[in-house]
Design an enzyme around this catalytic site. Structure first.
Site, PDB file in Angstrom:
ATOM      1  N   TYR A   1       0.825  -1.216   0.000  1.00 27.94           N
ATOM      2  CA  TYR A   1       0.000   0.000   0.000  1.00 27.94           C
ATOM      3  C   TYR A   1       0.858   1.265   0.000  1.00 27.94           C
ATOM      4  O   TYR A   1       0.651   2.140  -0.835  1.00 27.94           O
ATOM      5  CB  TYR A   1      -0.962  -0.002   1.199  1.00 27.94           C
ATOM      6  CG  TYR A   1      -2.368  -0.456   0.852  1.00 27.94           C
ATOM      7  CD1 TYR A   1      -2.582  -1.484  -0.061  1.00 27.94           C
ATOM      8  CD2 TYR A   1      -3.480   0.133   1.434  1.00 27.94           C
ATOM      9  CE1 TYR A   1      -3.854  -1.912  -0.374  1.00 27.94           C
ATOM     10  CE2 TYR A   1      -4.765  -0.290   1.125  1.00 27.94           C
ATOM     11  CZ  TYR A   1      -4.948  -1.311   0.224  1.00 27.94           C
ATOM     12  OH  TYR A   1      -6.216  -1.731  -0.090  1.00 27.94           O
TER      13      TYR A   1
ATOM     14  N   GLU B   1       1.441   6.548  -6.839  1.00 22.93           N
ATOM     15  CA  GLU B   1       0.295   7.303  -7.366  1.00 22.93           C
ATOM     16  C   GLU B   1       0.502   8.802  -7.160  1.00 22.93           C
ATOM     17  O   GLU B   1       0.380   9.594  -8.102  1.00 22.93           O
ATOM     18  CB  GLU B   1      -1.000   6.864  -6.661  1.00 22.93           C
ATOM     19  CG  GLU B   1      -1.514   5.496  -7.086  1.00 22.93           C
ATOM     20  CD  GLU B   1      -2.702   5.025  -6.247  1.00 22.93           C
ATOM     21  OE1 GLU B   1      -3.544   5.865  -5.897  1.00 22.93           O
ATOM     22  OE2 GLU B   1      -2.776   3.818  -5.943  1.00 22.93           O
TER      23      GLU B   1
END
Lengths: 310, 221
Positions: free
Chosen positions: B147, B154
Site C-alpha cells: 500500500y 500514485e
C-alpha cells in the site's frame, strides 16, 4: 434515593453515588452531576438505564422532565444510570447564526469587491442586472434565515455538538463562495430577461411560502419548544409532509433558473438530497406515530417533499 | 429460488474474480518481462491494454457493493478504485510524458501483486467456500508494504504530471459559456493530491482493522 452514575466502561463517574430526594427528576440528577463534575453541564450529558452485558437492545434514554422514580425497578430506592459525555455543546441559535452568517457576508464580497483580479482577470468588469438581483435575492434569503432563527423557530433540542458548527459552516461557507464565484464572474453569461423574471419571481414566491410554513410549524410547538409531534396542517402542509423543505428546494430552483450556473445546480442537488433524507425520516416517524390505533389520528396520505415526484 | 440466485451469485463472482486475476497476472508478467529486457521506460507501453482493461473492470466492484452482491462498504472501495482509475486514465493514459517515469514500474508491480493476491483470495473463497490460510495471510499482510509503495507511486505520478497538465490545458473548460461553468484540470489534480492526505491513513487504518478481524477469526477456526 441513591443514584449510581457509571460511565459506559463501567467506571463510577461520581465515587459513592449521589443522594437525591425521592421526588427528584432527571433534570435534578443532571444538575447534581454538573455540581460534582463542573465540566459536564446538563446539555452535555446523556443518561441511560444500564443494560445486561451482551444485550442487543437499545438503552432507554432518561427524559429530563420525568421523575427518577419512574425508572426504578419495582419499589427499589437504588438506580444505576449510564453516563455518556456528548462533548461540548452550543445552542442551535448559535449554530444557525454562524452557518448563515458566512454566505450572507461571503457572497457580497464577490459582487462588490475586485476579487477577480486576484484570479488573473485584469479587465473592467461589466455587472449585469441579473447579478445585482441575484445578490439581493441571496442576501435576503440568508438574512431571512437568521431572523427566523432568532424570532420564529422553536427548538425541541436546546443544543447541538460543537463539531456540527465546523461541519455546517464548512458546507454553507464553501458553497456560498462556490456559487458566488460563478454568478459574479466577469465572464458570466446572463440568461434572457424573461427567464430571469420567471426565476426570481417563482423563487420569491417560494421564499414567502417558506416563511409562512415556518410560522405554521412554530405554532405546532409550545413556547418552551416542547409539545411532542403533531400532524402539520394548513397551507402546503395539507399536501406535503415537509412543505418547508419543498419551498426551500423550489426557491433555490428559482434562483438557478434566473442565474443558470452549474455551481448553483450542484448546490441545489446536494441541498435537496440532504433535505430529502430528513423528510423521509420525518414522514416515516409521523406515519408510525399516527397509525390510527388506540384513538390516535391516522396520518393522511401526502407527498413527502417534492410533489409531483416524491 | 433463493438457492438458485445464491448459486448464480457465486458463479458470477467466481468468474469475475478469476477473470480479473488473469488480467492482473498478465500485467505483472509483462511488467517484469519488459523491466528485465528493455528497462522501466517501456513498462507502460507493454502493459497499457491489460492494465486499463483490468483496472476499469474494478468499477464493477463498486456496483457489487451498491447492489449488495458483496458486503464491502462503498466508503472503502470507492476512494481506492476512484484514485486508481484517475491515475490510470487521468494521468498515465492522458499524459504520455509521464509514462517513462520509474514510478510507473513501482506502481504497476505493487498494484498487480496486491490484486493477484486479492482476486485469487476472493475467487477461491467464492468457488470453494473458504480460502487457504496462507492466502488469507497474504491477503491481509502484503498490503502493509505494498500500500505505501502503491500510494507513493500514485502521488508521485500525479505530481510528475502537474507541469504537463498545466501546459496542455487538456480537459479544461473555460468561461464564458451558456452554463457559466469552468473547470481547470490542473487545480483538480492538486485537489486530488489533497485528498490523499486524509485518504491514505484512512485506507491504511481500515485495512489494519480488517487484518486484525480476519486473522483473529482464522485463529479461532
Amino acid at each position: 434515593m441513591k443514584v449510581v452514575v457509571v460511565t459506559r466502561s463501567g467506571r463510577e463517574l461520581i465515587k459513592g453515588g449521589l443522594e437525591l430526594d425521592d421526588s427528584a427528576t432527571v433534570a435534578d440528577l443532571q444538575e447534581a452531576i454538573h455540581r460534582r463534575t463542573r465540566k459536564y453541564y446538563p446539555s452535555r450529558q446523556r443518561l441511560t438505564l444500564s443494560l445486561q452485558p451482551g444485550s442487543k437492545e437499545k438503552p432507554t434514554v432518561l427524559h429530563y422532565r420525568k421523575s427518577l422514580k419512574e425508572y426504578c425497578c419495582g419499589n427499589s430506592d437504588n438506580l444505576t444510570v449510564v453516563f455518556k459525555d456528548l462533548g461540548p455543546q452550543v445552542s442551535y441559535r448559535t449554530l444557525f447564526f454562524f452557518e448563515y452568517l458566512g454566505p450572507l457576508l461571503i457572497y457580497p464580497i464577490f459582487y462588490y469587491l475586485p476579487v477577480y483580479q486576484y484570479f488573473g482577470y485584469k479587465g473592467e468588469r461589466v455587472v449585469h442586472p441579473v447579478q445585482t438581483y441575484a445578490t439581493y435575492y441571496w442576501c435576503f434569503h440568508y438574512f431571512k434565515r437568521i431572523m427566523e432563527t432568532f424570532f420564529v423557530h422553536r427548538f425541541s433540542h436546546a443544543t447541538s455538538p460543537l463539531s456540527n458548527v465546523f461541519r455546517n459552516c464548512a458546507y454553507y461557507w464553501t458553497f456560498g463562495a462556490y456559487v458566488a464565484y460563478y454568478v459574479n464572474h466577469p465572464f458570466y453569461t446572463p440568461v434572457c430577461d424573461l427567464q430571469m423574471k420567471i426565476g426570481f419571481g417563482f423563487g420569491l414566491l417560494c421564499q414567502i411560502s417558506n416563511f409562512y410554513c415556518h410560522i405554521l410549524l412554530r405554532n405546532l410547538r409550545r413556547p418552551d419548544g416542547n409539545g411532542g409531534y403533531q400532524i402539520p396542517c394548513g397551507f402546503l402542509f395539507n399536501i406535503v409532509t415537509c412543505a418547508n423543505y419543498t419551498t426551500e428546494i423550489y426557491q433555490w430552483l428559482g434562483f438557478n433558473i434566473a442565474t443558470q450556473t452549474v455551481a448553483g445546480y450542484v448546490f441545489l442537488v446536494v441541498a435537496a438530497s440532504i433535505m430529502t433524507n430528513w423528510a423521509l425520516a420525518k414522514h416515516r416517524r409521523l406515519r408510525r406515530l399516527f397509525d390510527g390505533k388506540d384513538g390516535r389520528p391516522k396520518y393522511p396520505r401526502r407527498w413527502v417533499i417534492l410533489p409531483p415526484f416524491l | 429460488m433463493a438457492s438458485f440466485s445464491s448459486v448464480l451469485r457465486r458463479v458470477y463472482l467466481t468468474l469475475y474474480n478469476w477473470t480479473v486475476f488473469v488480467g492482473w497476472f498478465q500485467v505483472l508478467y509483462l511488467a517484469l518481462k519488459t523491466l528485465k529486457e528493455s528497462g522501466h521506460e517501456h513498462v507502460y507501453d507493454a502493459v497499457e491494454r491489460p492494465l486499463l482493461l483490468t483496472q476499469s473492470a474494478a468499477v464493477l466492484e463498486i456496483l457489487h457493493g451498491l447492489v449488495g452482491l458483496v458486503r464491502s462498504p462503498i466508503t472503502a472501495t470507492l476512494p481506492q478504485i476512484g484514485s486508481r482509475l484517475y491515475v490510470a486514465w487521468g494521468i498515465l493514459w492522458s499524459f504520455p510524458e509521464t509514462r517513462s517515469h520509474i514510478l510507473v514500474s513501482s506502481l504497476v508491480i505493487s498494484w498487480s501483486i496486491t490484486e493477484i493476491i486479492r482476486y485469487s483470495f476472493f475467487g477461491t473463497k467464492e468457488a470453494l467456500g473458504s480460502a487457504p490460510s496462507f492466502l488469507m495471510w497474504l491477503r491481509y499482510s502484503t498490503f502493509l508494504l505494498l500500500y505505501p509503495i502503491g500510494i507513493s507511486s500514485e502521488v508521485g505520478l500525479i505530481y510528475v504530471g502537474l507541469p504537463y497538465i498545466k501546459e496542455s490545458e487538456k480537459y479544461c473548460i473555460r468561461m464564458p459559456n451558456k452554463w457559466n461553468f469552468s473547470f481547470d484540470y490542473f487545480y483538480f489534480a492538486i485537489l486530488v493530491l489533497g485528498f490523499y492526505v486524509p485518504g491514505s491513513p484512512h485506507m491504511y487504518t481500515y485495512m489494519l482493522g480488517q487484518r486484525k478481524k480476519a486473522l483473529a477469526k482464522s485463529k479461532e477456526e
